[in-house]
Each structure stands twice: as C-alpha cells, then as structure tokens.
Motif scaffolding. Structure first.
Motif, PDB file in Angstrom:
ATOM      1  N   ILE A  37      12.703  -0.794   3.112  1.00 54.44           N
ATOM      2  CA  ILE A  37      11.512   0.024   3.337  1.00 54.44           C
ATOM      3  C   ILE A  37      11.200   0.859   2.111  1.00 54.44           C
ATOM      4  CG2 ILE A  37      11.528   0.066   5.862  1.00 54.44           C
ATOM      5  CD1 ILE A  37      13.178   2.654   5.732  1.00 54.44           C
ATOM      6  N   GLN A  38      11.696   0.417   0.970  1.00 56.40           N
ATOM      7  CA  GLN A  38      11.347   1.092  -0.281  1.00 56.40           C
ATOM      8  C   GLN A  38       9.884   0.801  -0.642  1.00 56.40           C
ATOM      9  OE1 GLN A  38      13.074  -1.655   0.018  1.00 56.40           O
ATOM     10  NE2 GLN A  38      12.856  -3.047  -1.689  1.00 56.40           N
ATOM     11  N   GLY A  63      13.496  11.578   0.912  1.00 56.59           N
ATOM     12  CA  GLY A  63      13.730  10.194   1.351  1.00 56.59           C
ATOM     13  C   GLY A  63      14.095   9.307   0.174  1.00 56.59           C
ATOM     14  N   LEU A  65      16.582   6.600   0.179  1.00 56.91           N
ATOM     15  CA  LEU A  65      17.042   5.247   0.505  1.00 56.91           C
ATOM     16  C   LEU A  65      18.044   4.807  -0.571  1.00 56.91           C
ATOM     17  CD1 LEU A  65      16.721   2.990   2.648  1.00 56.91           C
ATOM     18  CD2 LEU A  65      14.885   2.037   1.265  1.00 56.91           C
ATOM     19  N   PHE A  68      15.158   3.385  -5.180  1.00 54.30           N
ATOM     20  CA  PHE A  68      14.157   2.560  -5.880  1.00 54.30           C
ATOM     21  C   PHE A  68      12.997   3.419  -6.395  1.00 54.30           C
ATOM     22  CE2 PHE A  68      10.667  -0.618  -5.962  1.00 54.30           C
ATOM     23  CZ  PHE A  68      11.259  -1.586  -6.764  1.00 54.30           C
ATOM     24  N   SER A  69      12.384   4.206  -5.515  1.00 59.41           N
ATOM     25  CA  SER A  69      11.277   5.057  -5.986  1.00 59.41           C
ATOM     26  C   SER A  69      11.803   6.147  -6.917  1.00 59.41           C
ATOM     27  CB  SER A  69      10.515   5.672  -4.810  1.00 59.41           C
ATOM     28  OG  SER A  69      11.390   6.352  -3.931  1.00 59.41           O
ATOM     29  N   TYR A  88      19.155  11.808   4.071  1.00 59.60           N
ATOM     30  CA  TYR A  88      19.964  12.118   5.249  1.00 59.60           C
ATOM     31  C   TYR A  88      21.277  11.347   5.277  1.00 59.60           C
ATOM     32  CZ  TYR A  88      21.376  12.528  10.082  1.00 59.60           C
ATOM     33  OH  TYR A  88      22.088  12.772  11.212  1.00 59.60           O
ATOM     34  N   GLY A 114      21.760  15.307   3.475  1.00 57.24           N
ATOM     35  CA  GLY A 114      21.561  16.150   4.657  1.00 57.24           C
ATOM     36  C   GLY A 114      20.159  15.938   5.188  1.00 57.24           C
ATOM     37  N   ALA A 115      19.889  16.498   6.356  1.00 56.12           N
ATOM     38  CA  ALA A 115      18.522  16.453   6.867  1.00 56.12           C
ATOM     39  C   ALA A 115      17.658  17.321   5.956  1.00 56.12           C
ATOM     40  CB  ALA A 115      18.481  16.974   8.292  1.00 56.12           C
ATOM     41  N   ALA A 138      10.138  10.105   4.062  1.00 57.22           N
ATOM     42  CA  ALA A 138      11.345  10.102   4.908  1.00 57.22           C
ATOM     43  C   ALA A 138      10.954   9.848   6.362  1.00 57.22           C
ATOM     44  CB  ALA A 138      12.109  11.409   4.723  1.00 57.22           C
ATOM     45  N   ASP A 139      11.496  10.623   7.284  1.00 65.23           N
ATOM     46  CA  ASP A 139      11.172  10.463   8.711  1.00 65.23           C
ATOM     47  C   ASP A 139       9.804  11.100   8.961  1.00 65.23           C
ATOM     48  OD1 ASP A 139      12.439  12.863   7.967  1.00 65.23           O
ATOM     49  OD2 ASP A 139      13.031  13.292  10.029  1.00 65.23           O
ATOM     50  N   ASN A 142       8.678  14.389  10.789  1.00 72.23           N
ATOM     51  CA  ASN A 142       8.860  15.691  10.143  1.00 72.23           C
ATOM     52  C   ASN A 142       7.885  15.928   8.989  1.00 72.23           C
ATOM     53  OD1 ASN A 142      10.883  16.995  11.650  1.00 72.23           O
ATOM     54  ND2 ASN A 142      12.423  15.610  10.811  1.00 72.23           N
TER      55      ASN A 142
END
Ligand code: SAM
Length: 222
Positions: A37-38, A63, A65, A68-69, A88, A114-115, A138-139, A142
């Motif tokens: 999902i990059q 975020g 991952l 990559f970004s 996270y 961490g979150a 990220a998520d 949020n």
C-alpha cells in the motif's frame, strides 16, 4: 479504461521519468511480505518534486510502512535536512530502517515507533523549527487528528499532503459509515474551515493508476 490500462500508462511514464534504482527496488523486495500500500512510483516522484519545490529541509511523514515514500522524500532533502517518519508497527519500522540505510539516507531519516497521535507531542517538543512539508498516509480514521497536528507544525509557505482521500469515490458519500471515509470527510471539513479562515489554500486531485482510483489533498499553509 480500467486499472490495467491505467497501470500501463503509469508504467509508460514511470519507465521514462522514474527509473527504479537499486535502493527502491530492494526496498520493495524487502517489504514484499507487508501490505503493498505504498505510494506508486509516480506519486513518490510527485512527493519528491513537491519537497524540492518548497525547498524542504524538514519533513514529517505519518505512516512509514517499509520506507518507500520516505526514500522519495528524503532524497529531496539537503545534506543537513531531516525527515521524521512515524510508524505504528515495530516490524514495519524495522524493515523501513533497513531500507533507508540501504538507500544511504540513515543520517537524514528517523523512524519513530508508536501510534502517531501518541508520538506527535514528542515530535513537537523535539523540533526547533516547524516542518516545510507534512505527508499524512497512515490510518485514515485519524486524519482529523493528523491534520490538527500538521496545522500546528507546518511553517507558513509549507505544504500538507494527505494521501488516499478519494478511496474509489467513497469520500463523496455523506452516509458512509466506513471509519476511513468518515475520518477523511471530517478532515476535509477542517481543511475547508481553514481555507475559509484564509489559513490554508487547498485543493484535491483525483488520481488513477497502478493503485486504482484514489486521490490526494494538497494544502498550502498561508
Ligand atoms: N507512506 C508509505 C509509503 O507510501 O511508502 C505507506 C504508508 S501505509 C499506507 C500506512 C502505514 O501507516 C502502515 O505501515 C501502518 O502500519 C501505519 N499506521 C497505521 N496506523 C498508524 C498509527 N496510528 N500511527 C502510525 N502509523 C500507523
């Protein structure tokens, strides 16, 4: 045209404009067990171009991952630049750090585990100047909280970029009960307020390509 066709066009441009180098190829290989999902090669390229356009010296990413970004963004930094990337998952962070080291960018990039809503106060306390660019990926539920922090931590003249704001068009559904869609819509409402208050100049770009139909939000801090 469908994703297959868009992917072919992505490949046409990426082959010419974004030649895959060893570090990026290795990063993708090392992250092959993680969700793919990059950002696309072309969106990674856009991040780099935008970072250079604002002469970014300090970048915040939410975020990581497998980095990559982060590699795309860090390559746009000067030698004394800094990228802080928040992740996270300790496992994602571990692979990202290895990828970043393989790309020779370890002196520029710090991955914090961490979150992000828990680690952002520490970031705010640690930095001696605001960020030139904040990339939120990220998520999505949020996103309102991440926008709030981005508004606090980005300098005037800087850029805030939020990925995956279209989600195949789902963002336009006011009745959606998907947490990612609701998070993005609430974030967009907050951007709209900041635009009305002349704190931001913002736009959104729908994109198609190897990652399907999605889009990014771009906000310039006034
Ligand atoms: N920006 C990356 C890229 O393009 O290479 C892709 C990031 S991926 C879309 C989202 C990442 O955010 C995942 O690695 C996930 O573990 C992480 N994540 C999810 N929730 C998070 C949270 N609350 N705080 C920090 N990171 C989170």
């Amino acid at each position: 045209m469908d994703t297959e066709g868009w992917t072919e066009v992505d490949r046409y441009f990426a082959d010419r404009l974004r030649p895959r180098d060893h570090a990026l190829t290795e990063a993708v290989a090392a992250g092959s067990e993680l969700p793919q999902i990059q950002v696309s090669d072309l969106l990674g390229g856009l991040l780099g171009v935008l970072a250079r356009t604002v002469s970014a010296r300090r970048i915040l990413e939410v975020g990581t991952l497998f980095g990559f970004s982060a590699i795309h963004l860090a390559r746009a930094l000067p030698l004394d630049g800094r990228l802080i990337s928040l992740e996270y998952s300790p496992e994602h962070a571990r692979i990202a750090r290895e990828n970043i080291e393989r790309a020779g960018l370890q002196d520029l990039v710090e991955v914090r585990v961490g979150a992000a809503l828990d680690t952002l106060p520490g970031v705010a306390a640690d930095i001696d100047a605001p960020f030139d660019l904040v990339f939120v990926d990220a998520d999505k539920q949020n996103n309102p909280g991440y926008l709030d922090w981005a508004l606090r931590l980005t300098r005037p003249g800087g850029l805030i970029i939020v990925d995956n704001v279209v989600r195949g068009g789902a963002v336009a559904d006011p009745d959606s009960d998907r947490p990612d869609v609701r998070g993005t819509r609430t974030m967009v409402d907050a951007v709209a307020t900041a635009v009305a208050e002349q704190r931001l100049d913002a736009t959104a770009l729908q994109t198609v390509g190897s990652k399907g139909y999605d889009g990014i939000l771009l906000a310039y801090v006034r």
